[in-house]
Design a protein around this motif. Sequence first.
Motif, PDB file in Angstrom:
ATOM      1  N   LYS A 186      72.921  17.206  49.150  1.00  0.00           N
ATOM      2  CA  LYS A 186      73.215  18.486  49.792  1.00  0.00           C
ATOM      3  C   LYS A 186      72.093  18.997  50.687  1.00  0.00           C
ATOM      4  CE  LYS A 186      77.173  19.007  47.663  1.00  0.00           C
ATOM      5  NZ  LYS A 186      78.155  17.976  48.055  1.00  0.00           N
ATOM      6  N   TYR A 187      72.516  19.737  51.691  1.00  0.00           N
ATOM      7  CA  TYR A 187      71.588  20.490  52.536  1.00  0.00           C
ATOM      8  C   TYR A 187      71.411  21.878  51.929  1.00  0.00           C
ATOM      9  CZ  TYR A 187      70.166  23.470  56.465  1.00  0.00           C
ATOM     10  OH  TYR A 187      69.533  24.383  57.266  1.00  0.00           O
ATOM     11  N   GLY A 188      70.160  22.267  51.701  1.00  0.00           N
ATOM     12  CA  GLY A 188      69.912  23.607  51.166  1.00  0.00           C
ATOM     13  C   GLY A 188      68.964  24.406  52.036  1.00  0.00           C
ATOM     14  N   CYS A 189      67.820  23.780  52.427  1.00  0.00           N
ATOM     15  CA  CYS A 189      66.813  24.552  53.153  1.00  0.00           C
ATOM     16  C   CYS A 189      66.256  23.825  54.368  1.00  0.00           C
ATOM     17  CB  CYS A 189      65.664  24.929  52.217  1.00  0.00           C
ATOM     18  SG  CYS A 189      64.682  23.512  51.685  1.00  0.00           S
TER      19      CYS A 189
ATOM     20  N   CYS B 205      63.867  23.459  48.241  1.00  0.00           N
ATOM     21  CA  CYS B 205      64.912  23.791  47.269  1.00  0.00           C
ATOM     22  C   CYS B 205      65.384  22.604  46.444  1.00  0.00           C
ATOM     23  CB  CYS B 205      66.109  24.475  47.937  1.00  0.00           C
ATOM     24  SG  CYS B 205      67.262  23.365  48.772  1.00  0.00           S
TER      25      CYS B 205
ATOM     26  N   ALA C 167      67.805  20.474  46.840  1.00  0.00           N
ATOM     27  CA  ALA C 167      69.231  20.108  46.841  1.00  0.00           C
ATOM     28  C   ALA C 167      69.453  18.729  47.459  1.00  0.00           C
ATOM     29  CB  ALA C 167      70.035  21.159  47.604  1.00  0.00           C
TER      30      ALA C 167
ATOM     31  N   ASN D   2      63.760  31.604  54.934  1.00  0.00           N
ATOM     32  CA  ASN D   2      63.924  30.375  54.151  1.00  0.00           C
ATOM     33  C   ASN D   2      63.214  30.554  52.812  1.00  0.00           C
ATOM     34  OD1 ASN D   2      64.491  27.666  53.358  1.00  0.00           O
ATOM     35  ND2 ASN D   2      64.415  27.026  55.507  1.00  0.00           N
ATOM     36  N   PHE D   3      63.342  29.551  51.950  1.00  0.00           N
ATOM     37  CA  PHE D   3      62.849  29.674  50.583  1.00  0.00           C
ATOM     38  C   PHE D   3      61.325  29.603  50.472  1.00  0.00           C
ATOM     39  CE2 PHE D   3      67.220  27.870  49.563  1.00  0.00           C
ATOM     40  CZ  PHE D   3      67.734  29.100  49.183  1.00  0.00           C
TER      41      PHE D   3
ATOM     42  N   PRO E  87      74.387  26.786  52.497  1.00  0.00           N
ATOM     43  CA  PRO E  87      74.373  27.582  53.730  1.00  0.00           C
ATOM     44  C   PRO E  87      75.794  27.778  54.257  1.00  0.00           C
ATOM     45  CG  PRO E  87      72.657  25.902  53.782  1.00  0.00           C
ATOM     46  CD  PRO E  87      73.521  25.602  52.585  1.00  0.00           C
TER      47      PRO E  87
ATOM     48  N   ARG F  18      69.763  27.085  57.186  1.00  0.00           N
ATOM     49  CA  ARG F  18      69.308  28.096  56.212  1.00  0.00           C
ATOM     50  C   ARG F  18      68.770  29.308  56.955  1.00  0.00           C
ATOM     51  NH1 ARG F  18      70.492  30.022  51.843  1.00  0.00           N
ATOM     52  NH2 ARG F  18      70.758  27.886  51.105  1.00  0.00           N
TER      53      ARG F  18
ATOM     54  N   ARG G 215      62.305  29.830  39.366  1.00  0.00           N
ATOM     55  CA  ARG G 215      62.447  28.393  39.112  1.00  0.00           C
ATOM     56  C   ARG G 215      62.385  28.116  37.619  1.00  0.00           C
ATOM     57  NH1 ARG G 215      61.607  25.356  44.187  1.00  0.00           N
ATOM     58  NH2 ARG G 215      61.476  26.920  45.812  1.00  0.00           N
TER      59      ARG G 215
ATOM     60  N   TYR H 255      72.855  16.765  63.293  1.00  0.00           N
ATOM     61  CA  TYR H 255      71.441  16.837  63.651  1.00  0.00           C
ATOM     62  C   TYR H 255      71.242  16.783  65.160  1.00  0.00           C
ATOM     63  CZ  TYR H 255      66.440  16.482  63.315  1.00  0.00           C
ATOM     64  OH  TYR H 255      65.111  16.747  63.438  1.00  0.00           O
TER      65      TYR H 255
ATOM     66  N   TRP I 133      70.773  13.882  56.896  1.00  0.00           N
ATOM     67  CA  TRP I 133      71.928  13.967  57.805  1.00  0.00           C
ATOM     68  C   TRP I 133      72.519  12.593  58.082  1.00  0.00           C
ATOM     69  CZ3 TRP I 133      73.904  18.435  57.558  1.00  0.00           C
ATOM     70  CH2 TRP I 133      73.078  19.561  57.407  1.00  0.00           C
TER      71      TRP I 133
ATOM     72  N   MET J 154      73.300  29.178  47.670  1.00  0.00           N
ATOM     73  CA  MET J 154      72.693  27.830  47.677  1.00  0.00           C
ATOM     74  C   MET J 154      73.237  27.002  48.836  1.00  0.00           C
ATOM     75  SD  MET J 154      70.412  26.628  45.591  1.00  0.00           S
ATOM     76  CE  MET J 154      69.455  25.370  46.429  1.00  0.00           C
TER      77      MET J 154
ATOM     78  N   ILE K 255      80.927  22.503  53.138  1.00  0.00           N
ATOM     79  CA  ILE K 255      80.010  21.755  54.009  1.00  0.00           C
ATOM     80  C   ILE K 255      80.286  20.260  53.962  1.00  0.00           C
ATOM     81  CG2 ILE K 255      78.142  21.331  52.364  1.00  0.00           C
ATOM     82  CD1 ILE K 255      76.188  22.398  54.541  1.00  0.00           C
TER      83      ILE K 255
END
Lengths: 153, 760
Positions: A36-39, A44, A46, B695-696, B388, B467, B703, B310, A24, B386, B234
Amino acid sequence: MALTLNVNGTSHTVDVEPETPLLWVLRDNIGLTGTKYGCGIAKCGACTVHVDGKKAFSCTMKVSAAVGTEITTIEGLSEDSSHPLQLAWIEGDVPQCGYCQSGQIMAAAALLSQRPNPSDLDIDAAMSDNICRCGTYSRIREAIHRAAEIAGG
Amino acid sequence: MTTMEIDRRTFIVTSASAAGGLMLGFYMPTGADAGVMGSPWTAEEGGQEVNAWLVIDPDNSVTIRVGQSEMGEGVFTGMPMLVAEELQCDWSKVRAVYADVNRHVQNFAEPYMVAAGAAKETDNLYQRMGTGGSGAVRRSRLYLMQAGASARERLKQAAADAWGVDRSAVTAENGMLSAGDKSGMFGEFAAAAAGIQLESEPAIKTPDQFTLLGTSVARLDTPVKVNGSAVYGIDAQVPDMVFAAVEVAPVPGGSLVSYDFDAVKDRPGVIAAYRLGEGGIGVLHYNLDEVANRVTGIQSGVAVIADTYYRALTALQLMPKEWDDGGHGDVTDTSIINGALEVLANPDDPSYNPAHSVGDARSAIDASSNVMEATYTTPYLDHACMEPMNCTVHVTADRADVWVGTQNPPRAIAAAAEEAGLPEEQVHVHNCFLGTGFGRRSRPDEVRQATAIGKALGRPVKVIWTREETARQAKMRPYSVYHFAAATDANGKPEAYWNRVVSHSIFNHQIPQFLRDGIDSQAVEGLDKRLPYDFANAQVDYAIRDSHLPVHWWRAVGASQNAFALEGFIDELAHAAGADPLQFRLDLLPEDSEFRRPLEVAAEGAGWTTDLRRGEGLGIGMAEAFGTIVVHVAYVTVSRRGQLRVETVDAAIDCGHVIHPKMVEMQMESNVVYGLTAALYGEIHIDKGAVVEDNFDQYLMLRINEMPEVRTHFALSGGDKWGGVGEPGLPPIAPAVANAIFAATGKRIRSLPIRNHDLI
């Protein structure tokens, strides 16, 4: 508090809480949105960047831990998209939506710096942290092999 | 920081200065070699608009506006190819940008397009701006080619006028106009061409005349996607922007009881908190008679605003909140599925309506002593895009700007306009690249929510869902359950076939006017009169059984799960008959079936055989969706410890024609991965009314180490057939793999995901 970060060879002073994830800070404070933000839980890939040349998940790395290191993001991988991986990615038309590709390329770059001619098993081991919802995996694998060729001349 | 007006032609983005602060910068086009700008809405400067679709610059570069949304499927390359095929411009100088949706909602189709018969007078300017239903090429190719052809003829006429020759003497090729010893670039004649009216509009090419279409040119959007410059929603940056983190009721339909902003308002950077919505689940009301359709209601929740994301997120997470469950607190996925299975087990349940009927299957089955029966189930799924969900807005008294990656810009405008209290003409949606869509980004609940926050705040704000929030606010692929019964003759050939289907209906949820006699046609896609197989007696019944969860289109929609059930049962019938599953299908298809060729091509590609060692298997799955037939033959291995590996997938596709073979191959691979991920792992559990897998770490993804080799085989029938490509490659993979597992192990998979089954 004021922290100084070295990102892509440039020094940045930012006023953030030390526990803020590096992701961030890169995106919101420094304005480098290629990462990138992914999880948010390092599942992930990203958000992959390099810290002192090694792969790091910027979404779970506290910014305080990055002080004093050399951070490289996708924007700093090369000045003009001339890194062998970027050339191979373009040649192979790897990206679809592209959202995960900054992280994929940074993970692959960390791999190539360790193993200039990776095997398929090396690629599986190094790239399994990175999710691609578009399913570009086969083309990522081919492009990593191709980048190794380009880098090897 | 000064505030500058943001408009379509001079959009300002912030960029990082060397000192680390934010500074304003104008994103200037860097030349035609940049096929796509990082910010894909960036307007062209200095060129001449010949028609709404294209702008020609003095240096002969051509900007082509794209009405569809780039989410990986390749529309930023494919759509310009359709225009350029007719325009005869220099492809190396083509640039793609998004068409302006504000202009689209304010204007009707241009007169030349109507005169050419390629648009109705009541169509909006860019005609079809929603991206879904695998329709980009098949539903826009005629008018995009017309735009190119009509512009070309005007350029030729402008040159003819200048040179004093007849238009028929002028040729247009590779961006150059010529007649005899005269020649000139398109760019020299663009201004004159824009003012020309023709007596009649040119006809467009037939496929045998294509030169650019059918070639695998480099994707225009690749360069910006390898260096971090591609701007997704984003990534939007607006001067003076702040950030919002949001949380809505974890149980859909539940609401926020209370929150204590005082507990966090003194945290660093925190600006405000807003209560969101009044309950409800943000239903998309879809109405074909309107230009756009509306999402109504905002889910009840709370937003916290801060100077960085954040800080907003941390304050939101620390802020005490109380929720109610909307009365759904005792619902689980098991309770939902069990309720559906009760209906499924009772053929006389009054909620059934007939979806298809030939002969008298029920009587034949009741009278037969040779009946095969099976029940199949498929779960709720999340799209798990992918990127969010997010949306950036700037709402003022007389204008709203929205930056978002959306599959449906007109719907986004409608949602923002309604929430901002502004007419649509005063709302500008700047579509971004989409970090995948898969249907999720066609329902602008995030736009409506962000607009409400932006209006209350009065300054630019970027709303990002975590996410986990993206998962909890999933607009899910419905569950569906199936019962099959077939009466077979002495050779095992089915004489009567009876299928009952119970599902959560998307139409009932958001387009009830599309239900026909109680039937959701998408829910029985490929199962009703569209069944590929020939049964002398066939009955298909359908019943709706909804839950409190919001459902939405997920890649390939009903076909995504129906093919798993149907093709599994067909495989069961084949094995019960002691037949080769390939030959059994061929024997069951009508003589003139369009499935025959792709089935044979896929089988040949895979080296079809039933003579494999234990632990190895080949399986077939096939389906037609969005006008395209795809057949998969999967080759799997299952170890003695039950470890499954999908080794190869031979995929034969008949989409009629192909405009970019490599991108079709990429979509076939993409569909295999998306479908295989769901088949192996995909399942949303519901506990106490809320989504469990957020979440993942719990919602598992395929994968690179699990990627099968996908071999695409074109089995094109040509002619009038123009089928979709973005989704039809998905439905066959689950049954192909499940049937291959049976061949390898003797284990029959009748419920997804496969990970729930012990394969030892």
